[in-house]
Enzyme design. Structure first.
Site, mmCIF file in Angstrom:
data_model
loop_
_atom_site.group_PDB
_atom_site.id
_atom_site.type_symbol
_atom_site.label_atom_id
_atom_site.label_comp_id
_atom_site.label_asym_id
_atom_site.label_seq_id
_atom_site.Cartn_x
_atom_site.Cartn_y
_atom_site.Cartn_z
ATOM 1 N N GLN A 184 0.834 -1.209 0.000
ATOM 2 C CA GLN A 184 0.000 0.000 0.000
ATOM 3 C C GLN A 184 0.872 1.265 0.000
ATOM 4 O O GLN A 184 0.550 2.256 0.663
ATOM 5 C CB GLN A 184 -0.960 -0.012 1.189
ATOM 6 C CG GLN A 184 -2.169 -0.916 0.979
ATOM 7 C CD GLN A 184 -3.078 -0.416 -0.142
ATOM 8 O OE1 GLN A 184 -3.158 0.768 -0.428
ATOM 9 N NE2 GLN A 184 -3.757 -1.340 -0.796
ATOM 10 N N SER A 185 1.950 1.261 -0.758
ATOM 11 C CA SER A 185 2.870 2.401 -0.794
ATOM 12 C C SER A 185 2.232 3.647 -1.416
ATOM 13 O O SER A 185 1.755 3.610 -2.555
ATOM 14 C CB SER A 185 4.104 2.000 -1.612
ATOM 15 O OG SER A 185 4.883 3.142 -1.921
ATOM 16 N N ASN A 186 2.246 4.748 -0.657
ATOM 17 C CA ASN A 186 1.811 6.031 -1.209
ATOM 18 C C ASN A 186 2.857 6.576 -2.173
ATOM 19 O O ASN A 186 2.533 7.274 -3.133
ATOM 20 C CB ASN A 186 1.607 7.053 -0.087
ATOM 21 C CG ASN A 186 0.605 6.573 0.939
ATOM 22 O OD1 ASN A 186 -0.536 6.306 0.604
ATOM 23 N ND2 ASN A 186 1.041 6.449 2.190
ATOM 24 N N ALA B 59 4.757 4.801 -4.194
ATOM 25 C CA ALA B 59 4.593 4.133 -5.497
ATOM 26 C C ALA B 59 3.459 4.803 -6.275
ATOM 27 O O ALA B 59 3.591 5.100 -7.463
ATOM 28 C CB ALA B 59 4.306 2.645 -5.287
#
Ligand SMILES: *Cc1c(COP(=O)(O)O)cnc(C)c1O
Length: 349
Positions: free
Chosen positions: A74-76, A78
């Site tokens: 759930q990388s912001n 990325a």
């Protein structure tokens, strides 16, 4: 500090607002303001937009044709990298690390992952425990062998180039506070891959602001986090021609609110997210800003700040991840998932 020396692509809506949190101030008994870096505007906003202005600027200057980066599922970072690349001629390839082991469909495919795909990024996944920078190098070698020109962005966009975005944020914040006649004593924010705090440390020290900066850790223990921030801040200052500017006492992290681990929100984090949503109508996130607010709430209740001091919460964004974490908000005290109907009934009472 002349940031115009560095290549930069305008991506973020700047300056972001600086607002007083009247209701939370009352609830916590402090003078609390918020710097709205959740409103940077790039694919639902967040702190990575500021870093990407300098990173993508450099990628374009170097003639890259694809950016490659990595993050947790759930990388912001990325998501905002994918959005930034979509605005340019650059392709975007992302390595997502399964850092939490969470298996819910929303976590694996919703929230930020949905947005990565919408922005046209290509994705590969990796199990946890690998050296992700080595994985990134491996992918870059593969791309070069096929004739591509990759530009590598480390996790969180945290290198001296990315940190320039937060040197800029520090200058912007002090200038806004000066215009508003506001004297800031403390700035508090979530710290992870360290670029945000390193840039803020460098900018605040460069202006001799006297503002105390506290990073609330979301992953590493305190000594590791402070060392990471310190080294990156020193390298950022050096990039700006200010060797020796940053001292160890400029770097302060509190890592008491990590809870069960990176990306796993505990009851205090979920409570801080609910409190902020219900008192101020502002969305935090379960991985970063929610943990930072949980820390801030606890520190206020423990009397860590002197009466009359002014605190600014630097909101680093992340609300898109809420939609990957719907299951976390349905848990009761025993960790059992409640039905939505039962939850709505309960919350009526
Ligand atoms: C990445 C991120 C942070 C942490 O910033 P770092 O520069 O990695 O320390 C904080 N909040 C949100 C919402 C983020 O996405």
């Amino acid at each position: 500090m002349q940031l115009a020396k560095f290549p930069r692509l305008s991506l973020a809506h700047l300056p972001t607002p600086l607002e007083r949190l009247d209701n939370l101030s009352k609830a916590l008994g402090v003078d609390l303001w918020i710097k709205r870096d959740d409103c940077t505007g790039l694919s639902t906003g967040g702190n990575k937009a500021r870093k990407l202005e300098f990173l993508i600027g450099e990628a374009l200057e170097r003639g890259a044709d694809i950016v490659v980066t990595h993050g947790a599922t759930q990388s912001n970072h990325a998501r905002q990298t994918a959005a930034a690349a979509a605005r340019t001629a650059l392709d975007c390839h992302i390595l997502l690390e399964d850092r939490t082991g969470m298996t819910e469909h929303e976590y694996r495919w919703g929230g930020n992952v949905l947005l990565d795909v919408l922005h046209g990024a290509t994705i590969e996944t990796r199990p946890s425990g690998l050296d992700m920078n080595a994985e990134l190098e491996g992918v870059a070698a593969r791309l070069r062998a096929s004739g591509r020109k990759p530009y590598l962005i480390p996790g969180g966009g945290s290198n001296p180039t990315g940190a320039l975005g937060y040197v800029n944020a520090a200058m912007e914040l002090v200038s806004e506070a000066n215009s508003a006649g506001l004297c800031i004593d403390h700035v508090v924010h979530a710290t992870g891959s360290a670029g945000t705090q390193a840039g803020m440390v460098t900018g605040l020290a460069g202006m001799h602001s006297g503002i105390r900066l506290l990073g609330i850790g979301v992953r590493a223990p305190r000594d590791v986090q402070e060392r990471n921030v310190y080294h990156l801040a020193c390298a950022t200052a050096a990039k700006l021609g200010m060797d020796g500017l940053v001292r160890e006492e400029h770097v302060e992290a509190n890592c008491d609110y990590v809870g069960a681990g990176y990306g796993i929100p505990g009851p205090d984090t979920l409570d801080a997210i609910r409190l902020t949503a219900r008192t101020e109508g502002i969305l935090l996130d379960p991985v970063y800003s929610g943990k930072a607010m949980a820390g801030l709430v606890d520190l206020c209740r423990r009397g860590a700040f002197a009466t009359g001091e002014t605190i600014v919460f630097l909101h680093t964004g992340g609300s898109a991840a809420l939609f990957g974490y719907t299951a976390s908000f349905n848990l009761n005290e025993d960790g059992v998932v409640r039905s939505a109907d039962a939850r709505i009934e309960e919350e009526k009472t």
